[in-house]
Design a protein around this motif. Structure first.
Motif: not given
Length: 236
Positions: A166-186
């Motif tokens: 397993a490879v754990e990668c931290q802090e890989t999300m772009l800002e637009v992806e964070k916005v999509l997550f906050r808007k629940d655009c799964m």
């Protein structure tokens, strides 16, 4: 001391075999068909379930029609029900609760991986992996990620068992992806994550050179809430 450790290891292995059999039976009850292989391992209170050969007739129709999004949606709904039942049994056997899960599927190779944890401990502890292997994998992951999303701020590599890393990668999300997550655009995020995984799959040979072994399955799951992604390599 050695006898006690051996007995403990044997009990753990028996428990994992039982959990694998239990998960297979639950899949069969929900899907009408069980997998050929259902391998359960545990590391840092996380259960990892590797599944092989389990596509149902309904999914085959969707895949033949190139309706992959519907196939993923169908499977994820059923898997959620299975896991709800499975964790109740697992917590009795393991002695601790399990809440959060992430999963990914490879319909072409007919394999999948599910990771279930307690929803509290998000980071894996250190495992014994050679510095050389860590360096090679980190280099390839940074190379691929730079073309499709943010280069991880840190990369941790964990050996779950003889065949799975397993490879754990931290802090890989772009800002637009964070916005999509906050808007629940799964739906959009899930489709995006599958496109990102393709970039890693297309570089499979480079990762095989790093491991010195053939990769049977490459999976990618996302913990969007905590801005982490996980890449799983299942080796032959």
């Amino acid at each position: 001391m050695k006898l006690t450790k051996t007995l403990t290891n044997n009990r753990t292995q028996d428990n994992l075999l039982h959990l694998g059999s239990l998960f297979s039976k639950m899949l069969k009850q929900r899907f009408g068909k069980g997998p050929e292989t259902c391998l359960v391992t545990i590391y840092d209170s996380r259960l990892t379930v590797f599944i092989r050969k389990y596509i149902t007739p309904a999914e085959e129709v969707l895949i033949e029609s190139n309706q992959y999004n519907l196939a993923y949606e169908f499977r994820n709904v059923v898997i959620a029900k299975v896991i709800d039942e499975f964790v109740e049994e697992a917590k009795v056997i393991l002695g601790h609760p399990l809440h959060t899960y992430f999963c990914d599927w490879d319909y072409e190779k007919n394999t999948g991986v599910i990771v279930i944890d307690n929803g509290k401990s998000y980071e894996y502890s250190e495992s014994m992996i050679s510095t050389k292997l860590k360096g090679k994998l980190a280099e390839q992951i940074a190379r691929v990620s730079s073309g499709v999303h943010k280069v991880p701020s840190s990369i941790d590599i964990i050996k779950l068992n003889q065949n799975m890393f397993a490879v754990e990668c931290q802090e890989t999300m772009l800002e637009v992806e964070k916005v999509l997550f906050r808007k629940d655009c799964m739906d959009i995020l899930q489709e995006r994550s599958r496109e990102i995984k393709k970039s890693y799959v297309n570089q499979r040979e480079l990762f095989e050179l790093a491991f010195g072994r053939v990769i049977e399955g490459l999976f990618m799951t996302w913990d969007f809430k905590n801005d982490r992604s996980y890449i799983f390599f299942y080796l032959q």
